[in-house]
Design an enzyme around this catalytic site. Structure first.
Site, PDB file in Angstrom:
ATOM      1  N   THR A 159       0.819  -1.211   0.000  1.00  0.00           N
ATOM      2  CA  THR A 159       0.000   0.000   0.000  1.00  0.00           C
ATOM      3  C   THR A 159       0.854   1.263   0.000  1.00  0.00           C
ATOM      4  O   THR A 159       1.998   1.241   0.473  1.00  0.00           O
ATOM      5  CB  THR A 159      -0.899  -0.006   1.261  1.00  0.00           C
ATOM      6  N   ASP A 160       0.265   2.364  -0.456  1.00  0.00           N
ATOM      7  CA  ASP A 160       0.955   3.661  -0.390  1.00  0.00           C
ATOM      8  C   ASP A 160       1.014   4.196   1.050  1.00  0.00           C
ATOM      9  O   ASP A 160       1.738   5.140   1.333  1.00  0.00           O
ATOM     10  CB  ASP A 160       0.283   4.694  -1.310  1.00  0.00           C
ATOM     11  N   GLU A 161       0.222   3.566   1.953  1.00  0.00           N
ATOM     12  CA  GLU A 161       0.149   4.101   3.319  1.00  0.00           C
ATOM     13  C   GLU A 161       1.471   3.942   4.066  1.00  0.00           C
ATOM     14  O   GLU A 161       1.696   4.605   5.079  1.00  0.00           O
ATOM     15  CB  GLU A 161      -1.007   3.442   4.080  1.00  0.00           C
ATOM     16  N   TYR A 185      -1.747  -0.579  11.004  1.00  0.00           N
ATOM     17  CA  TYR A 185      -1.888  -1.232   9.696  1.00  0.00           C
ATOM     18  C   TYR A 185      -0.687  -0.921   8.803  1.00  0.00           C
ATOM     19  O   TYR A 185      -0.010  -1.828   8.308  1.00  0.00           O
ATOM     20  CB  TYR A 185      -3.182  -0.784   9.008  1.00  0.00           C
ATOM     21  N   LYS A 189       2.377  -3.345   7.363  1.00  0.00           N
ATOM     22  CA  LYS A 189       2.638  -3.520   5.926  1.00  0.00           C
ATOM     23  C   LYS A 189       4.075  -3.101   5.603  1.00  0.00           C
ATOM     24  O   LYS A 189       4.756  -3.740   4.797  1.00  0.00           O
ATOM     25  CB  LYS A 189       1.650  -2.692   5.081  1.00  0.00           C
TER      26      LYS A 189
HETATM   27  P1  NAD Z   1      -9.371  -7.513   2.366  1.00  0.00           P
HETATM   28  O1  NAD Z   1      -9.373  -7.197   3.831  1.00  0.00           O
HETATM   29  O2  NAD Z   1     -10.600  -7.256   1.576  1.00  0.00           O
HETATM   30  O3  NAD Z   1      -9.025  -9.075   2.173  1.00  0.00           O
HETATM   31  C1  NAD Z   1      -8.039  -9.723   2.904  1.00  0.00           C
HETATM   32  C2  NAD Z   1      -8.200 -11.227   2.666  1.00  0.00           C
HETATM   33  O4  NAD Z   1      -7.124 -11.883   3.344  1.00  0.00           O
HETATM   34  C3  NAD Z   1      -9.504 -11.789   3.226  1.00  0.00           C
HETATM   35  O5  NAD Z   1     -10.072 -12.680   2.289  1.00  0.00           O
HETATM   36  C4  NAD Z   1      -9.068 -12.535   4.475  1.00  0.00           C
HETATM   37  O6  NAD Z   1      -9.895 -13.654   4.791  1.00  0.00           O
HETATM   38  C5  NAD Z   1      -7.659 -12.978   4.095  1.00  0.00           C
HETATM   39  N1  NAD Z   1      -6.790 -13.191   5.255  1.00  0.00           N
HETATM   40  C6  NAD Z   1      -6.622 -12.357   6.322  1.00  0.00           C
HETATM   41  N2  NAD Z   1      -5.752 -12.903   7.180  1.00  0.00           N
HETATM   42  C7  NAD Z   1      -5.345 -14.093   6.646  1.00  0.00           C
HETATM   43  C8  NAD Z   1      -4.445 -15.092   7.051  1.00  0.00           C
HETATM   44  N3  NAD Z   1      -3.770 -15.005   8.204  1.00  0.00           N
HETATM   45  N4  NAD Z   1      -4.255 -16.162   6.247  1.00  0.00           N
HETATM   46  C9  NAD Z   1      -4.934 -16.264   5.071  1.00  0.00           C
HETATM   47  N5  NAD Z   1      -5.811 -15.350   4.642  1.00  0.00           N
HETATM   48  C10 NAD Z   1      -6.010 -14.270   5.414  1.00  0.00           C
HETATM   49  O7  NAD Z   1      -8.106  -6.776   1.784  1.00  0.00           O
HETATM   50  P2  NAD Z   1      -7.942  -5.926   0.437  1.00  0.00           P
HETATM   51  O8  NAD Z   1      -8.466  -4.573   0.661  1.00  0.00           O
HETATM   52  O9  NAD Z   1      -8.427  -6.729  -0.702  1.00  0.00           O
HETATM   53  O10 NAD Z   1      -6.355  -5.820   0.359  1.00  0.00           O
HETATM   54  C11 NAD Z   1      -5.578  -6.870  -0.209  1.00  0.00           C
HETATM   55  C12 NAD Z   1      -4.121  -6.484  -0.148  1.00  0.00           C
HETATM   56  O11 NAD Z   1      -3.911  -5.283  -0.884  1.00  0.00           O
HETATM   57  C13 NAD Z   1      -3.612  -6.205   1.272  1.00  0.00           C
HETATM   58  O12 NAD Z   1      -2.318  -6.730   1.395  1.00  0.00           O
HETATM   59  C14 NAD Z   1      -3.608  -4.694   1.363  1.00  0.00           C
HETATM   60  O13 NAD Z   1      -2.617  -4.253   2.263  1.00  0.00           O
HETATM   61  C15 NAD Z   1      -3.277  -4.309  -0.059  1.00  0.00           C
HETATM   62  N6  NAD Z   1      -3.808  -2.996  -0.501  1.00  0.00           N
HETATM   63  C16 NAD Z   1      -5.125  -2.678  -0.318  1.00  0.00           C
HETATM   64  C17 NAD Z   1      -5.608  -1.458  -0.791  1.00  0.00           C
HETATM   65  C18 NAD Z   1      -7.069  -1.088  -0.653  1.00  0.00           C
HETATM   66  O14 NAD Z   1      -7.429   0.034  -1.017  1.00  0.00           O
HETATM   67  N7  NAD Z   1      -7.936  -1.960  -0.189  1.00  0.00           N
HETATM   68  C19 NAD Z   1      -4.737  -0.576  -1.425  1.00  0.00           C
HETATM   69  C20 NAD Z   1      -3.399  -0.933  -1.594  1.00  0.00           C
HETATM   70  C21 NAD Z   1      -2.956  -2.161  -1.136  1.00  0.00           C
HETATM   71  P1  TYD Z   2     -10.771   3.857   4.150  1.00  0.00           P
HETATM   72  O1  TYD Z   2     -11.697   3.384   3.076  1.00  0.00           O
HETATM   73  O2  TYD Z   2     -10.900   3.244   5.512  1.00  0.00           O
HETATM   74  O3  TYD Z   2      -9.293   3.707   3.572  1.00  0.00           O
HETATM   75  P2  TYD Z   2      -7.871   4.224   4.203  1.00  0.00           P
HETATM   76  O4  TYD Z   2      -8.061   4.593   5.613  1.00  0.00           O
HETATM   77  O5  TYD Z   2      -7.039   2.991   4.046  1.00  0.00           O
HETATM   78  O6  TYD Z   2      -7.450   5.354   3.334  1.00  0.00           O
HETATM   79  O7  TYD Z   2     -10.956   5.425   4.323  1.00  0.00           O
HETATM   80  C1  TYD Z   2     -10.763   6.324   3.243  1.00  0.00           C
HETATM   81  C2  TYD Z   2     -10.855   7.723   3.794  1.00  0.00           C
HETATM   82  O8  TYD Z   2     -12.189   7.954   4.246  1.00  0.00           O
HETATM   83  C3  TYD Z   2      -9.970   7.980   4.999  1.00  0.00           C
HETATM   84  O9  TYD Z   2      -9.479   9.317   4.942  1.00  0.00           O
HETATM   85  C4  TYD Z   2     -10.890   7.823   6.186  1.00  0.00           C
HETATM   86  C5  TYD Z   2     -12.229   8.307   5.630  1.00  0.00           C
HETATM   87  N1  TYD Z   2     -13.426   7.668   6.207  1.00  0.00           N
HETATM   88  C6  TYD Z   2     -14.489   8.455   6.670  1.00  0.00           C
HETATM   89  O10 TYD Z   2     -14.438   9.699   6.625  1.00  0.00           O
HETATM   90  N2  TYD Z   2     -15.580   7.830   7.176  1.00  0.00           N
HETATM   91  C7  TYD Z   2     -15.672   6.481   7.252  1.00  0.00           C
HETATM   92  O11 TYD Z   2     -16.705   5.961   7.751  1.00  0.00           O
HETATM   93  C8  TYD Z   2     -14.588   5.684   6.768  1.00  0.00           C
HETATM   94  C9  TYD Z   2     -14.639   4.171   6.813  1.00  0.00           C
HETATM   95  C10 TYD Z   2     -13.485   6.322   6.236  1.00  0.00           C
END
Ligand code: NAD
Ligand code: TYD
Length: 381
Positions: A159-161, A185, A189
């Site tokens: 992630t960019d975070e 988080y 990561k």
């Molecule tokens: P998500 O929370 O939707 O899914 C995570 C999945 O991992 C779930 O299916 C969960 O059951 C599984 N999981 C959790 N712990 C586990 C374990 N110990 N063993 C096996 N499986 C396990 O996550 P997401 O939003 O799809 O993110 C996927 C990846 O992409 C993550 O690594 C996250 O850091 C990265 N990422 C997410 C975003 C975003 O915007 N969501 C952006 C950039 C990077």
């Molecule tokens: P989120 O989807 O949780 O992603 P991330 O925290 O990983 O960026 O949140 C996106 C943005 O929206 C973040 O600045 C937090 C804000 N946010 C709200 O304002 N209200 C909400 O209920 C949630 C879940 C997020």
């Protein structure tokens, strides 16, 4: 030009202008961790559509965020297998890598929600750090046994975070921006990214790391901003905006992330890192306004209309990062990737998906989810 995919992996492919030509290679055998989650389930659909001859094995612990129904469309594909298990379970990972002759790991499994990491960080360290370490070690052992093929890949999806928070005029994150994670988080990561990097530098294992901006699209769990707003609008519930709503995120449609990961898997040299983003920086409040307007336009019978009336400013998230922005120049110039969706087209597709997939999200609003919701939004009416 329309996509004409010939024999995936064997012949050069002609694709849309935003997708570069992928070099030919024999079929892959992928282990996709976290495949029942948001991004990885989209990735599995993407990969099987594009490379039906590849083996795709999903390993997922089915935590609250994992949903087998997100994989329903591929469940009966002959080259697909679902394994219910934990990435921290070393004997299980060893046996899967061996019996499936895995040559490519696409590692998505993680605890992924910042608000949950504030409430309970331990699970984040366990899955994100210890789990990634377990996979890296298991893959190293198999990779060495098989003669260290440099065509193998361990793709670590991050992630960019990890880069921390930007001021309003700071330049966007590049691959050389120093790490400065601010939440449990992002810190977990960051730890896992450093391990993936070290396995290349120490053992020459062919790892690649991607750092992507905020994703949105189908199969997104209701706790995250965009699905939460869509669902609350449909239910006529308050739309909780943290703090002053001026925090900025850089949004990418999930299928564009998947196409970026595809080019990284095929074309990135081992040891490289790529930032992935859609150049769509938006303030949270402006995004919520856009979603309200789209819902008002597309949803026939909303309980409250116009839905902007539902917006409620709530207590800010502790340590809330102000701004994220990705500079995706490297993946564009070195690998030829650009996104296909604009924020406007991607949000429209997403809202339409939540409107037509109530059967997918309704069961996720369980009593466990309600308890979590009460905890995070304690002051929301
Ligand atoms: P998500 O929370 O939707 O899914 C995570 C999945 O991992 C779930 O299916 C969960 O059951 C599984 N999981 C959790 N712990 C586990 C374990 N110990 N063993 C096996 N499986 C396990 O996550 P997401 O939003 O799809 O993110 C996927 C990846 O992409 C993550 O690594 C996250 O850091 C990265 N990422 C997410 C975003 C975003 O915007 N969501 C952006 C950039 C990077
Ligand atoms: P989120 O989807 O949780 O992603 P991330 O925290 O990983 O960026 O949140 C996106 C943005 O929206 C973040 O600045 C937090 C804000 N946010 C709200 O304002 N209200 C909400 O209920 C949630 C879940 C997020």
């Amino acid at each position: 030009m329309p996509a004409t995919v010939l024999t995936p992996n064997l012949l050069t492919q002609t694709m849309t202008s935003s997708q570069p030509t992928i070099p030919s290679r024999g079929p892959r055998r992928l282990l996709v961790t976290g495949g029942a989650g948001f991004i990885a389930s989209n990735f599995v659909h993407h990969w099987i559509e594009r490379y039906p001859g590849d083996r795709v094995v999903v390993l997922d612990a089915l935590t609250y965020a994992g949903n087998r129904s997100s994989l329903a469309a591929v469940e009966h594909h002959p080259n697909f297998r679902f394994v219910h298990g934990n990435i921290c379970d070393r004997p299980l990972v060893d046996s899967l890598l061996e019996e499936e002759m895995i040559d490519t790991v696409a590692h998505f499994a993680a605890e992924s929600h910042v608000d949950r990491s504030i409430l309970g960080p331990a699970a984040f360290v366990q899955t994100n750090v210890v789990g990634t370490f377990t996979l890296l070690e298991a893959f190293r052992q198999q990779w060495e046994k098989r003669g260290k093929p440099m065509s193998d890949r361990f793709l670590h999806v991050s992630t960019d975070e990890v880069y921390g928070s930007l001021g309003p005029d700071d330049p966007a994150f590049t691959e050389t921006t120093p790490y400065a994670p601010n939440s449990p988080y992002s810190a977990s990561k960051a730890g896992s990214d450093h391990l993936a990097r070290a396995y290349f530098h120490t053992y020459h294992m062919p790892t690649v790391i991607t750092n992507c901006s905020n994703n949105y699209g189908p199969f997104h769990f209701p706790e995250k901003l965009i699905p939460l707003m869509c669902i609350n609008i449909l239910l006529g519930k308050p739309l909780p905006v943290y703090g002053d709503g001026q925090n900025v995120r850089d949004w990418l449609f999930v299928r564009d992330h998947c196409s970026a990961l595809e080019v990284v898997l095929h074309k990135a040299p081992p040891g490289e890192t790529y930032n992935i983003g859609g150049n769509n920086e938006v303030k949270n409040i402006d995004l919520v306004h856009q979603l309200c307007d789209l819902m008002d336009e597309l949803a026939p019978d909303l309980p409250v209309r116009p839905s902007r009336q539902l917006i409620t400013f709530v207590k800010d998230r502790p340590g809330h990062d102000r701004r994220y922005a990705i500079n995706a120049t490297k993946i564009r110039t070195e690998l030829g990737w650009t996104p296909s969706e604009t924020l406007e087209t991607g949000l429209r597709k997403t809202v339409e998906w939540y409107l037509t997939h109530r059967h997918w999200w309704q069961p996720l609003l369980s009593s466990e989810y309600q308890a979590y919701y009460q905890q995070v939004y304690a002051t929301t009416p």
